[in-house]
Design a protein around this motif. Structure first.
Motif, mmCIF file in Angstrom:
data_model
loop_
_atom_site.group_PDB
_atom_site.id
_atom_site.type_symbol
_atom_site.label_atom_id
_atom_site.label_comp_id
_atom_site.label_asym_id
_atom_site.label_seq_id
_atom_site.Cartn_x
_atom_site.Cartn_y
_atom_site.Cartn_z
ATOM 1 N N LEU A 220 51.101 -3.221 -0.924
ATOM 2 C CA LEU A 220 50.909 -3.964 -2.166
ATOM 3 C C LEU A 220 50.006 -3.270 -3.165
ATOM 4 O O LEU A 220 50.153 -3.478 -4.379
ATOM 5 C CB LEU A 220 50.331 -5.355 -1.873
ATOM 6 C CG LEU A 220 51.226 -6.366 -1.185
ATOM 7 C CD1 LEU A 220 50.500 -7.705 -1.054
ATOM 8 C CD2 LEU A 220 52.543 -6.553 -1.935
ATOM 9 N N ALA A 221 49.045 -2.470 -2.695
ATOM 10 C CA ALA A 221 48.037 -1.953 -3.633
ATOM 11 C C ALA A 221 47.533 -0.573 -3.230
ATOM 12 O O ALA A 221 47.440 -0.247 -2.043
ATOM 13 C CB ALA A 221 46.857 -2.922 -3.718
ATOM 14 N N VAL A 222 47.201 0.205 -4.258
ATOM 15 C CA VAL A 222 46.595 1.529 -4.083
ATOM 16 C C VAL A 222 45.414 1.625 -5.047
ATOM 17 O O VAL A 222 45.481 1.126 -6.178
ATOM 18 C CB VAL A 222 47.602 2.660 -4.361
ATOM 19 C CG1 VAL A 222 46.912 4.025 -4.343
ATOM 20 C CG2 VAL A 222 48.731 2.644 -3.351
ATOM 21 N N LEU A 223 44.354 2.266 -4.591
ATOM 22 C CA LEU A 223 43.168 2.462 -5.418
ATOM 23 C C LEU A 223 43.178 3.848 -6.051
ATOM 24 O O LEU A 223 43.330 4.853 -5.353
ATOM 25 C CB LEU A 223 41.903 2.297 -4.565
ATOM 26 C CG LEU A 223 40.565 2.619 -5.237
ATOM 27 C CD1 LEU A 223 40.334 1.752 -6.465
ATOM 28 C CD2 LEU A 223 39.430 2.458 -4.237
ATOM 29 N N VAL A 224 43.020 3.891 -7.358
ATOM 30 C CA VAL A 224 42.922 5.141 -8.107
ATOM 31 C C VAL A 224 41.644 5.066 -8.944
ATOM 32 O O VAL A 224 41.556 4.252 -9.865
ATOM 33 C CB VAL A 224 44.143 5.355 -9.019
ATOM 34 C CG1 VAL A 224 43.936 6.592 -9.889
ATOM 35 C CG2 VAL A 224 45.413 5.493 -8.198
ATOM 36 N N GLY A 225 40.648 5.879 -8.623
ATOM 37 C CA GLY A 225 39.382 5.816 -9.322
ATOM 38 C C GLY A 225 39.295 6.767 -10.503
ATOM 39 O O GLY A 225 39.810 7.891 -10.448
ATOM 40 N N MET A 226 38.629 6.326 -11.553
ATOM 41 C CA MET A 226 38.377 7.205 -12.690
ATOM 42 C C MET A 226 37.478 8.371 -12.302
ATOM 43 O O MET A 226 37.514 9.438 -12.927
ATOM 44 C CB MET A 226 37.728 6.411 -13.821
ATOM 45 C CG MET A 226 37.750 7.125 -15.170
ATOM 46 S SD MET A 226 36.745 6.302 -16.427
ATOM 47 C CE MET A 226 35.151 7.029 -16.051
ATOM 48 N N ASP A 227 36.680 8.194 -11.250
ATOM 49 C CA ASP A 227 35.763 9.255 -10.833
ATOM 50 C C ASP A 227 36.480 10.526 -10.408
ATOM 51 O O ASP A 227 35.877 11.607 -10.389
ATOM 52 C CB ASP A 227 34.854 8.770 -9.696
ATOM 53 C CG ASP A 227 33.676 7.959 -10.206
ATOM 54 O OD1 ASP A 227 33.534 7.831 -11.440
ATOM 55 O OD2 ASP A 227 32.898 7.451 -9.380
ATOM 56 N N GLY A 228 37.762 10.416 -10.049
ATOM 57 C CA GLY A 228 38.536 11.609 -9.746
ATOM 58 C C GLY A 228 38.668 12.544 -10.936
ATOM 59 O O GLY A 228 39.058 13.704 -10.784
ATOM 60 N N PHE A 229 38.327 12.044 -12.116
ATOM 61 C CA PHE A 229 38.421 12.839 -13.339
ATOM 62 C C PHE A 229 37.062 13.325 -13.838
ATOM 63 O O PHE A 229 36.938 13.757 -14.988
ATOM 64 C CB PHE A 229 39.165 12.041 -14.417
ATOM 65 C CG PHE A 229 40.621 11.885 -14.087
ATOM 66 C CD1 PHE A 229 41.553 12.809 -14.510
ATOM 67 C CD2 PHE A 229 41.042 10.832 -13.288
ATOM 68 C CE1 PHE A 229 42.886 12.690 -14.173
ATOM 69 C CE2 PHE A 229 42.372 10.690 -12.943
ATOM 70 C CZ PHE A 229 43.303 11.625 -13.378
ATOM 71 N N HIS A 230 36.041 13.274 -12.979
ATOM 72 C CA HIS A 230 34.809 13.996 -13.272
ATOM 73 C C HIS A 230 35.142 15.471 -13.525
ATOM 74 O O HIS A 230 35.887 16.086 -12.749
ATOM 75 C CB HIS A 230 33.865 13.962 -12.062
ATOM 76 C CG HIS A 230 32.956 12.778 -12.016
ATOM 77 N ND1 HIS A 230 31.919 12.596 -12.903
ATOM 78 C CD2 HIS A 230 32.896 11.733 -11.156
ATOM 79 C CE1 HIS A 230 31.273 11.488 -12.598
ATOM 80 N NE2 HIS A 230 31.847 10.937 -11.542
ATOM 81 N N ILE A 231 34.598 16.038 -14.565
ATOM 82 C CA ILE A 231 34.685 17.487 -14.741
ATOM 83 C C ILE A 231 33.865 18.142 -13.632
ATOM 84 O O ILE A 231 32.816 17.636 -13.240
ATOM 85 C CB ILE A 231 34.181 17.893 -16.134
ATOM 86 C CG1 ILE A 231 35.103 17.301 -17.207
ATOM 87 C CG2 ILE A 231 34.097 19.411 -16.282
ATOM 88 C CD1 ILE A 231 34.596 17.483 -18.627
ATOM 89 N N SER A 232 34.342 19.244 -13.099
ATOM 90 C CA SER A 232 33.697 19.874 -11.941
ATOM 91 C C SER A 232 32.261 20.288 -12.255
ATOM 92 O O SER A 232 31.911 20.587 -13.410
ATOM 93 C CB SER A 232 34.483 21.103 -11.489
ATOM 94 O OG SER A 232 34.288 22.176 -12.395
ATOM 95 N N ASP A 233 31.437 20.307 -11.210
ATOM 96 C CA ASP A 233 30.045 20.717 -11.394
ATOM 97 C C ASP A 233 29.944 22.126 -11.972
ATOM 98 O O ASP A 233 29.073 22.406 -12.803
ATOM 99 C CB ASP A 233 29.299 20.650 -10.058
ATOM 100 C CG ASP A 233 28.758 19.251 -9.787
ATOM 101 O OD1 ASP A 233 29.121 18.313 -10.512
ATOM 102 O OD2 ASP A 233 27.964 19.104 -8.833
#
Length: 203
Positions: A48-61
């Motif tokens: 029913l559901a999947v989690l997709v976080g905005m944090d995956g789009f942090h620019i790399s260190d």
């Protein structure tokens, strides 16, 4: 105060709406966004559901250091804003499996294509700081819930999280009271645009 059982029922209703829906969960750092999102997805199950976080789009260190932004990590300009918006468009429109990045707090960096979103999954839960700040995102989200727990509890949780991932207590408190609080003030500007404002905490 709205309890988890009610929120789960509302998320389940979204998942049965007849087409894919995207539920956004936002709020200041330490509000419990990730905790709530993960609990909802876990209870609903992978069909029913999947989690997709905005944090995956942090620019790399590495790139943040190159551009002199590493000490502002978490601020709006330290994310790949266009990349996140493009992913939300794909989740609405593409017929096949869509892959999303995930943020690894232990590494402090993102892992590409770490989350699979199969076409048959009817609900995507996405959480992040700036869902109501960037105007191009709001039309892509069916609902947005804003978490607004008591400030003292939020700061305590935030400091504890920073310590758990390697900061000293002093550094954790300093970061929470400076960088995180600056971001919290920016995030609060969009509070009134949320469909629901929740004084919800992980407890």
């Amino acid at each position: 105060m709205t309890g988890f059982t009610e929120l789960l029922a509302d998320a389940r209703e979204l998942s049965t709406a007849g087409r894919r829906r995207i539920l956004g969960i936002t709020g200041p750092p330490g509000a419990g966004k990730s905790t709530l999102a993960q609990r909802l997805v876990s209870e609903l199950g992978p069909e029913l559901a999947v989690l997709v976080g905005m944090d995956g789009f942090h620019i790399s260190d590495a790139e943040l250091r190159r551009t002199g932004l590493r000490d502002r990590k978490g601020a709006p300009d330290t994310f790949d804003r266009a990349g996140y918006a493009a992913l939300l468009h794909r989740l609405r429109r593409e017929a096949g499996t869509v892959y999303a990045p995930a943020f690894d707090r232990a590494l402090e960096d993102s892992i590409a294509a770490a989350v699979a979103v199969p076409a048959a999954v009817p609900l995507v839960v996405t959480e992040g700081n700036y869902l109501l700040l960037w105007p191009e995102l709001r039309p892509l989200l069916d609902e947005v819930w804003y978490l607004d727990p008591p400030p003292a509890a939020r700061l305590d949780a935030l400091i504890a999280r920073h310590v758990a991932f390697g900061k000293t207590p002093a550094d954790a408190e300093s970061w929470a009271l400076t960088a995180d609080e600056r971001n919290a003030e920016v995030i609060a500007v969009g509070r009134h645009r949320a469909d629901r404002v929740l004084g919800w905490t992980a407890d």
